[in-house]
Write a protein that holds these residues in place. Structure first.
Motif, mmCIF file in Angstrom:
data_model
loop_
_atom_site.group_PDB
_atom_site.id
_atom_site.type_symbol
_atom_site.label_atom_id
_atom_site.label_comp_id
_atom_site.label_asym_id
_atom_site.label_seq_id
_atom_site.Cartn_x
_atom_site.Cartn_y
_atom_site.Cartn_z
ATOM 1 N N SER A 1 0.837 -1.208 0.000
ATOM 2 C CA SER A 1 0.000 0.000 0.000
ATOM 3 C C SER A 1 0.869 1.253 0.000
ATOM 4 O O SER A 1 0.548 2.236 -0.671
ATOM 5 N N GLN B 1 -7.748 0.267 -0.564
ATOM 6 C CA GLN B 1 -7.893 -1.030 0.116
ATOM 7 C C GLN B 1 -9.192 -1.077 0.922
ATOM 8 O O GLN B 1 -9.880 -2.075 0.962
ATOM 9 N N ASP C 1 -5.665 -1.465 -4.930
ATOM 10 C CA ASP C 1 -5.029 -1.910 -3.686
ATOM 11 C C ASP C 1 -5.904 -2.986 -3.050
ATOM 12 O O ASP C 1 -6.952 -2.692 -2.495
ATOM 13 N N GLU C 2 -5.468 -4.205 -3.162
ATOM 14 C CA GLU C 2 -6.183 -5.359 -2.609
ATOM 15 C C GLU C 2 -7.666 -5.333 -2.951
ATOM 16 O O GLU C 2 -8.500 -5.168 -2.063
HETATM 17 MG MG LIG Z 1 -2.185 -2.766 2.019
#
Ligand SMILES: [Mg+2]
Ligand SMILES: Nc1ncnc2c1ncn2[C@@H]1O[C@H](COP(=O)(O)OP(=O)(O)OP(=O)(O)O)[C@@H](O)[C@H]1O
Lengths: 260, 277
Positions: A62, A106, A184-185
Motif C-alpha cells: 500500500s 484497500q 489496492d487489494e
Molecule cells: Mg495494504
C-alpha cells in the motif's frame, strides 16, 4: 536477495501488443521513522498490461502505490508517469497527471456521509469540470451498470455489504476514465465468489477502457486470473519478476508458500 | 550485609526513578514542542488555503446547517434553564438588599456579557468539536481524505476551511439565540414567586444594557467559534492510524477546545477591562 529476478522483455508478455512504458519506478525508498518499508524498488508498467504485485501483509504494497499517486512522499528514487518524473512537476501539473490515474483504496474509502450517487458524482464534478447534469447522470448509470449494482443508487455506503462497497468504489474510480488503474487489494475480505467477480471485472475494465493496471494483492487466485506479469515483493525489495506461466512453475520456496 | 544491600538497592531505585522522571519530562517537552510546531503548520496551511483556493460554498452551507440549525434545540433548553436558575438563585439575596427591581438588569448583564457566550461556547465545544473530531478522524482512518485528494480536491479547503468558517460565523448567532432564551427563562423565573409583565421585565432588563455590553461579547464569540472549529478539525484531520484514534481525536477535541475557550475568555475579559476603563 533477488535470486530469481528475471529481466522480462516486453515481447514475452502474454498480451502481444504491449510495448510503451506507461509508468516506471526507479530505486524507490521509503521509511517511517526507523522502519524501512521500501528499500529499493524498481519496476516498469507497460501499456495495456495488468501487473500484479504480490507480497506478504505489511510488506509495503500500500505504501508503494500511495507513493505512486503522491499521497506519500518517497525518501529517494524516482517515479515516472507517461515519461514525466513526478517529482519535477508542480502541484497543478501533478494534479493534471493524477486525473489519469484511478486508485481503488484497500478500504474502499466511500464517503460515508454521501449516498452512492453523490459518491460517484464527486470525482466527476471535481475532475472533469465541464460536464452537464445529463452527462453526469449518464456516466453514473453507466459505471453502476458495469459493476452490476444499478439498484444501489440512493443507498448510503453503510447500507451496503463489503463486496458491494468495493464494487461501488471501483465504479467511482473508473467513472473518470483513468488510463492507469491502481487496485489496492481489490479482493481482500471478500468471499471466493465475489472475489472472482471482482477479478473478472478487473479484466473487463482492462479490455473495455484499455487501462494499464497495477493490482496489489496477496490473493493468489485473483493474481493468476488477472495478471499478465507478476512482481513479488519481499523485505522492501523486488524479489521476483516473471510472467504468469514462469511464476506458477517456479520452484522457489517463498513463492511456492504463496500457493498453499 | 543485608542492610547495606538494601540501601544500595533503594539508592539504585531512586536514581533510576530520577532518570526516568527526567526522561518523561524531556519526552513531554519534546511532544509539547512538536505539537506546537504541528499546530502552527496546520494553521498556516488552513490560512493559506483559505485565501488561495475557491471557497466551497455548498459544503459551507451544509456545515452552517449542521453547526447552527442542529444546535438550536440544545441551546434553547440550556439557555432557558440558565436564565431560570440565575433568577431563582439571585432573587433571595436581592430581596435581602431590597433591590429586587434590579433583578432583570442584573441577569441581563451577566447573561449578555459572560454567561451566554461562555455556556454556548462550552456546549458547542462538546457538541460541534467532538462531532468534527470524530467525523474527520473517521474519514482519515478510512482513507476518505486520501480519496478526496486523489479526486483533485484539496481536503483542507473542502473539509477544514468550510467547517472553521461555518463555526466562526455560527457561534455568535447561537450566542444571541441562547441569550434570548435565557432572558425568557429569567422572565419565567421572576414569575414563579412574583408577578411581572414581559414588557416591564424587558424594559427593566435592558435599561442598563449598552452597546458596550454587547460588542466584546460578540467579538469574543467569533474567537470561540474559530477556536472550536480549528481544534475540532486539527484533531480529526491529524488522527492516527486505526479506529481507536477516532475516539481519541473526538475526546481531545472537546477537552482542548473547552480549555482554550476558557483561556480566550480570560484574555478577552482582560482586554475589555483595559479598553473600556
Ligand atoms: Mg495494504
Ligand atoms: N502512514 C504510516 N505511518 C507509519 N507507518 C506506516 C504508515 N503506512 C504504513 N506504515 C507501515 O508500513 C508497513 C507497510 O504497510 P502497508 O500498509 O504498505 O502494508 P501492505 O503490504 O499494504 O499490507 P496489507 O497486505 O496488510 O495491506 C507497515 O508496517 C505499516 O506499519
Amino acid at each position: 536477495m533477488n535470486l530469481k529476478l528475471k529481466n522480462i522483455k516486453s515481447e514475452t508478455l502474454s498480451s502481444s501488443n504491449v510495448h510503451e512504458i506507461i509508468l516506471e519506478v526507479n530505486h524507490l525508498k521509503k521509511s517511517f521513522r526507523d522502519q524501512e518499508v521500501l528499500k529499493d524498488i524498481s519496476f516498469k508498467l507497460f501499456e495495456g498490461e495488468n501487473l500484479v504485485i504480490l507480497g506478504k501483509s505489511g510488506s509495503g504494497k500500500s505504501v508503494l502505490v500511495k507513493c505512486i499517486v503522491g499521497l506519500l512522499k518517497s525518501d529517494s528514487g524516482a517515479i515516472s508517469i507517461f515519461g514525466k518524473k513526478s517529482s519535477s512537476l508542480n502541484a497543478k501539473e501533478f494534479n493534471e497527471l493524477r486525473q489519469k490515474i484511478g486508485f481503488l483504496f484497500q478500504s474502499g474509502a466511500l464517503y460515508d456521509s454521501m449516498t452512492v450517487k453523490e459518491n460517484l458524482e464527486f470525482p466527476l464534478r471535481r475532475m472533469i469540470k465541464k460536464l452537464t447534469e445529463n452527462e453526469i447522470s449518464d456516466k453514473v448509470n453507466e459505471v453502476l451498470e458495469n459493476v452490476g449494482l444499478k439498484d444501489a443508487l440512493y443507498k448510503m455506503p453503510a447500507q451496503l455489504s463489503g463486496g458491494m462497497q468495493k464494487r461501488i468504489s471501483l465504479a467511482r474510480t473508473i467513472a473518470v476514465d483513468p488510463i492507469i488503474m491502481l487496485y489496492d487489494e481489490p479482493t481482500t475480505g471478500l468471499d471466493p465468489i465475489t472475489s472472482d467477480e471482482i477479478s473478472t471485472l478487473i479484466n473487463e475494465i482492462q479490455k473495455k477502457y484499455k487501462t494499464s493496471s497495477i493490482i496489489i494483492t496477496h490473493d493468489i487466485k485473483c493474481a493468476l486470473k488477472t495478471a499478465n506479469r507478476i512482481i513479488m515483493l519481499k523485505d522492501g525489495e523486488v524479489y521476483y519478476e516473471a510472467n504468469v506461466a514462469d511464476f506458477v512453475h517456479s520452484d522457489d520456496s517463498f513463492i511456492k508458500s504463496f500457493f498453499n | 550485609m543485608i542492610k547495606k544491600d538494601s540501601i544500595s538497592k533503594t539508592e539504585i531505585l531512586s536514581t533510576s526513578c530520577k532518570s526516568e522522571k527526567i526522561n518523561i519530562n524531556s519526552t513531554l517537552i519534546r511532544t509539547f514542542l512538536l505539537d506546537i510546531a504541528y499546530v502552527t503548520l496546520f494553521l498556516t496551511k488552513v490560512l493559506k488555503t483559505m485565501f488561495s483556493s475557491n471557497f466551497e460554498f455548498k459544503e459551507f452551507l451544509r456545515q452552517c446547517y449542521k453547526i447552527g440549525y442542529k444546535s438550536l434545540p440544545l441551546l434553547s433548553v440550556t439557555g432557558l434553564i440558565l436564565g431560570l436558575v440565575l433568577t431563582i438563585q439571585s432573587r433571595p439575596i436581592l430581596i435581602d438588599f431590597g433591590a429586587v427591581s434590579l433583578l432583570p438588569s442584573m441577569v441581563a448583564t451577566s447573561v449578555i456579557r459572560e454567561m451566554g457566550p461562555m455556556i454556548t461556547a462550552l456546549i458547542c465545544a462538546g457538541k460541534i468539536g467532538s462531532g468534527m473530531g470524530a467525523e474527520l478522524g473517521s474519514m482519515k482512518v478510512s482513507e476518505q481524505i486520501d480519496a478526496m485528494e486523489v479526486s483533485s480536491t484539496n481536503p483542507i479547503n473542502f473539509l477544514v476551511v468550510t467547517r472553521v468558517v461555518a463555526a466562526t460565523l455560527m457561534i455568535p448567532l447561537l450566542v444571541f439565540y441562547a441569550d434570548a432564551f435565557s432572558m425568557l427563562g429569567s422572565w419565567l423565573g421572576s414569575n414563579i414567586k412574583g408577578d411581572i409583565s414581559f414588557v416591564l421585565f424587558s424594559s427593566q432588563a435592558f435599561s442598563h444594557i449598552t452597546f458596550l455590553d454587547f460588542l466584546p461579547a460578540i467579538i469574543k464569540s467569533f474567537f470561540f467559534g474559530s477556536v472550536i472549529g480549528l481544534v475540532g478539525c486539527y484533531k480529526g484531520y491529524n488522527a492516527g492510524r486505526g479506529t481507536a484514534s477516532v475516539g481519541v481525536a473526538a475526546n481531545s477535541a472537546v477537552v482542548v477546545s473547552s480549555l482554550l475557550v476558557i483561556i480566550v475568555d480570560l484574555i478577552a475579559v482582560q482586554i475589555t477591562d483595559l479598553i473600556v476603563l
